[in-house]
Write a protein that holds these residues in place. Structure first.
Motif, mmCIF file in Angstrom:
data_model
loop_
_atom_site.group_PDB
_atom_site.id
_atom_site.type_symbol
_atom_site.label_atom_id
_atom_site.label_comp_id
_atom_site.label_asym_id
_atom_site.label_seq_id
_atom_site.Cartn_x
_atom_site.Cartn_y
_atom_site.Cartn_z
ATOM 1 N N SER A 53 -54.269 -3.841 -25.611
ATOM 2 C CA SER A 53 -54.267 -5.300 -25.611
ATOM 3 C C SER A 53 -53.733 -5.794 -24.269
ATOM 4 O O SER A 53 -52.715 -5.294 -23.774
ATOM 5 N N ALA A 54 -54.419 -6.765 -23.698
ATOM 6 C CA ALA A 54 -54.070 -7.249 -22.368
ATOM 7 C C ALA A 54 -53.472 -8.657 -22.405
ATOM 8 O O ALA A 54 -53.846 -9.485 -23.235
ATOM 9 N N PHE A 55 -52.553 -8.890 -21.503
ATOM 10 C CA PHE A 55 -51.939 -10.183 -21.184
ATOM 11 C C PHE A 55 -50.807 -10.566 -22.141
ATOM 12 O O PHE A 55 -49.646 -10.358 -21.823
ATOM 13 N N GLY A 56 -51.066 -11.169 -23.295
ATOM 14 C CA GLY A 56 -49.989 -11.630 -24.158
ATOM 15 C C GLY A 56 -49.288 -12.849 -23.578
ATOM 16 O O GLY A 56 -49.742 -13.471 -22.608
ATOM 17 N N SER A 57 -48.148 -13.191 -24.161
ATOM 18 C CA SER A 57 -47.490 -14.457 -23.823
ATOM 19 C C SER A 57 -46.801 -14.444 -22.467
ATOM 20 O O SER A 57 -46.438 -15.504 -21.953
ATOM 21 N N THR A 58 -46.619 -13.267 -21.859
ATOM 22 C CA THR A 58 -45.893 -13.204 -20.587
ATOM 23 C C THR A 58 -46.819 -13.255 -19.372
ATOM 24 O O THR A 58 -46.336 -13.297 -18.252
ATOM 25 N N ASP A 59 -48.121 -13.257 -19.589
ATOM 26 C CA ASP A 59 -49.074 -13.287 -18.485
ATOM 27 C C ASP A 59 -49.872 -14.594 -18.515
ATOM 28 O O ASP A 59 -50.353 -14.997 -19.572
ATOM 29 N N ALA A 60 -50.009 -15.219 -17.358
ATOM 30 C CA ALA A 60 -50.824 -16.432 -17.238
ATOM 31 C C ALA A 60 -51.763 -16.240 -16.050
ATOM 32 O O ALA A 60 -51.574 -16.830 -14.983
ATOM 33 N N PRO A 61 -52.790 -15.411 -16.203
ATOM 34 C CA PRO A 61 -53.571 -14.982 -15.036
ATOM 35 C C PRO A 61 -54.325 -16.093 -14.324
ATOM 36 O O PRO A 61 -54.496 -16.032 -13.101
ATOM 37 N N THR A 62 -54.776 -17.108 -15.051
ATOM 38 C CA THR A 62 -55.493 -18.206 -14.400
ATOM 39 C C THR A 62 -54.522 -19.079 -13.621
ATOM 40 O O THR A 62 -54.729 -19.371 -12.434
ATOM 41 N N THR A 63 -53.452 -19.490 -14.280
ATOM 42 C CA THR A 63 -52.445 -20.326 -13.623
ATOM 43 C C THR A 63 -51.833 -19.623 -12.415
ATOM 44 O O THR A 63 -51.559 -20.251 -11.379
ATOM 45 N N ASP A 64 -51.642 -18.301 -12.523
ATOM 46 C CA ASP A 64 -51.014 -17.545 -11.430
ATOM 47 C C ASP A 64 -51.990 -17.167 -10.329
ATOM 48 O O ASP A 64 -51.598 -16.515 -9.347
ATOM 49 N N GLY A 65 -53.240 -17.554 -10.475
ATOM 50 C CA GLY A 65 -54.188 -17.388 -9.379
ATOM 51 C C GLY A 65 -54.824 -16.020 -9.238
ATOM 52 O O GLY A 65 -55.357 -15.694 -8.163
ATOM 53 N N TYR A 66 -54.821 -15.226 -10.289
ATOM 54 C CA TYR A 66 -55.452 -13.908 -10.217
ATOM 55 C C TYR A 66 -56.975 -14.031 -10.257
ATOM 56 O O TYR A 66 -57.519 -14.842 -11.018
ATOM 57 N N ASP A 67 -57.627 -13.209 -9.464
ATOM 58 C CA ASP A 67 -59.082 -13.205 -9.434
ATOM 59 C C ASP A 67 -59.610 -12.511 -10.687
ATOM 60 O O ASP A 67 -59.239 -11.362 -10.967
ATOM 61 N N PRO A 68 -60.482 -13.153 -11.465
ATOM 62 C CA PRO A 68 -60.940 -12.551 -12.717
ATOM 63 C C PRO A 68 -61.733 -11.265 -12.526
ATOM 64 O O PRO A 68 -61.671 -10.356 -13.360
ATOM 65 N N THR A 69 -62.477 -11.171 -11.438
ATOM 66 C CA THR A 69 -63.252 -9.955 -11.175
ATOM 67 C C THR A 69 -62.339 -8.776 -10.891
ATOM 68 O O THR A 69 -62.522 -7.672 -11.430
ATOM 69 N N THR A 70 -61.338 -8.981 -10.063
ATOM 70 C CA THR A 70 -60.393 -7.913 -9.740
ATOM 71 C C THR A 70 -59.632 -7.467 -10.970
ATOM 72 O O THR A 70 -59.485 -6.264 -11.231
ATOM 73 N N VAL A 71 -59.141 -8.428 -11.747
ATOM 74 C CA VAL A 71 -58.372 -8.090 -12.943
ATOM 75 C C VAL A 71 -59.243 -7.330 -13.946
ATOM 76 O O VAL A 71 -58.813 -6.334 -14.536
ATOM 77 N N ALA A 72 -60.477 -7.772 -14.129
ATOM 78 C CA ALA A 72 -61.379 -7.100 -15.069
ATOM 79 C C ALA A 72 -61.650 -5.666 -14.647
ATOM 80 O O ALA A 72 -61.630 -4.743 -15.476
ATOM 81 N N ASN A 73 -61.887 -5.444 -13.374
ATOM 82 C CA ASN A 73 -62.144 -4.086 -12.907
ATOM 83 C C ASN A 73 -60.907 -3.200 -13.009
ATOM 84 O O ASN A 73 -61.008 -2.016 -13.352
ATOM 85 N N ASP A 74 -59.739 -3.772 -12.737
ATOM 86 C CA ASP A 74 -58.494 -3.004 -12.880
ATOM 87 C C ASP A 74 -58.270 -2.608 -14.342
ATOM 88 O O ASP A 74 -57.877 -1.472 -14.649
ATOM 89 N N LEU A 75 -58.513 -3.542 -15.239
ATOM 90 C CA LEU A 75 -58.329 -3.267 -16.664
ATOM 91 C C LEU A 75 -59.345 -2.235 -17.156
ATOM 92 O O LEU A 75 -59.001 -1.321 -17.915
ATOM 93 N N ALA A 76 -60.582 -2.362 -16.729
ATOM 94 C CA ALA A 76 -61.601 -1.389 -17.120
ATOM 95 C C ALA A 76 -61.244 0.007 -16.623
ATOM 96 O O ALA A 76 -61.416 1.002 -17.349
ATOM 97 N N ALA A 77 -60.730 0.092 -15.412
ATOM 98 C CA ALA A 77 -60.329 1.387 -14.869
ATOM 99 C C ALA A 77 -59.205 2.001 -15.708
ATOM 100 O O ALA A 77 -59.167 3.224 -15.914
ATOM 101 N N PHE A 78 -58.300 1.160 -16.197
ATOM 102 C CA PHE A 78 -57.216 1.655 -17.055
ATOM 103 C C PHE A 78 -57.780 2.199 -18.369
ATOM 104 O O PHE A 78 -57.400 3.284 -18.821
ATOM 105 N N VAL A 79 -58.684 1.455 -18.979
ATOM 106 C CA VAL A 79 -59.287 1.885 -20.247
ATOM 107 C C VAL A 79 -59.987 3.223 -20.083
ATOM 108 O O VAL A 79 -59.802 4.154 -20.880
#
Length: 317
Positions: free
Chosen positions: A108-134
């Motif tokens: 499970s990714a993010f939860g209440s302690t992560d705010a990826p949009t507000t914090d300015g994370y690039d969705p493509t980069t985050v998605a690829n990083d998460l996929a690599a972890f899986v």
């Protein structure tokens, strides 16, 4: 890391395909098939004394998806970090025993302690990083527990756009290869985000954009969903049209709407239903044509006996 903040979650799981760069074909993937509905999902975030890694599969009999929480933009923590820390042989043993029992292991990714949009994370980069972890840690998929309330409440489309791109990239990054349904992808939005009160569309817009990539949802709220009526057919005027069948009427496939609940009052700030009442609600929904399943937050407060009670009327084993 996270309190189950509202009452019921609707999460979306989706089998997804393609690859990070070059095609990946591995016959070992054939054991990684997405489970068929109904889906019985249990999260694990809490530290359990004496345990390293997920519980023995015998402790979660009756479930078919186990979610390790959480993977953050900064990396894995809590049970996801434990999964990383165990040695390769032990991890492979868990995968084998879970798969042999028909249980998928996801993160499970993010939860209440992560705010990826507000914090300015690039969705493509985050998605690829998460996929690599899986892929790197031999998991069966991912649940997206997006709780960036500031971005969603801005109602300017930023949350919807971020989630749309992120989901599309995840679907492309996690391979199906020559098989179908190899990886699970889910979202766990709060059910009020399905309300038509959001000018930018909230999760109704996300569903319209990428709902075809998603397997199932969970619903949650304050007091709207603590009776069978509120949970299934008529939410309160605070968050109108966000009960199970109302969300389906708004265009979300009924077979993707998984009822979710906290295991105990201490697992949530609100929304708790005891297993007897919840089983009655589940049976009522089943009799009206729904069969998507049930999710619970979290192990070990819920385990085999919890899901046995909740399944007892509509889905007895």
């Amino acid at each position: 890391m996270r309190t189950f903040m509202l009452s019921t979650l609707l999460s979306i799981f989706a089998a997804i395909g393609a690859v990070l760069s070059a095609p990946l074909v591995d016959t070992a993937l054939s054991s990684r098939a997405t489970p068929a509905a109904p889906y019985f999902v249990i999260y694990s975030d809490e530290y359990v004394t004496g345990e390293t890694g997920p519980p023995a599969v015998s402790e979660i009999t009756g479930y078919n998806v186990f979610a390790l929480s959480f993977w953050l933009t900064s990396g894995p923590v809590d049970q996801a970090a434990e999964w990383v820390d165990i040695d390769d042989a032990t991890r492979a043993s868990y995968v084998t025993s879970y798969h042999d029992a028909g249980v998928s292991l996801i993160v499970s990714a993010f939860g209440s302690t992560d705010a990826p949009t507000t914090d300015g994370y690039d969705p493509t980069t985050v998605a690829n990083d998460l996929a690599a972890f899986v892929i790197g840690y031999d998991l069966d998929g991912v649940d997206i527990d997006y709780e960036d309330f500031a971005a969603m409440n801005a109602q300017n489309g930023s949350a919807e756009d971020w989630l749309t791109t992120f989901t599309q990239v995840l679907r492309d990054a996690l391979p199906e290869g020559m098989f179908t349904g190899q990886y699970i992808l889910t979202h766990a939005p709060v059910a009020p985000w399905f309300s038509d009160l959001y000018a930018s569309g909230a999760y109704l817009a996300v569903n319209m954009n990428v709902g075809s990539l998603i397997d199932w949802f969970y619903n949650q709220g304050t007091t709207e969903y603590t009776t069978c009526t509120g949970l299934l057919t008529e939410s309160s005027t605070t968050w109108p049209n966000t009960s199970l069948f109302q969300i389906a009427a708004a265009g979300v496939s009924l077979d993707k709407l998984v009822i979710g609940k906290p295991a105990t009052t201490s697992d949530a700030t609100n929304g708790y239903m005891n297993t007897t009442l919840l089983a009655e609600c589940v049976e009522m929904a089943y009799e009206q044509g729904w069969d998507a399943g049930v999710m619970v937050w979290e192990f070990p407060d819920a385990a085999a006996s919890w899901i046995e009670a909740v399944r007892s009327l509509a889905f007895p084993e």
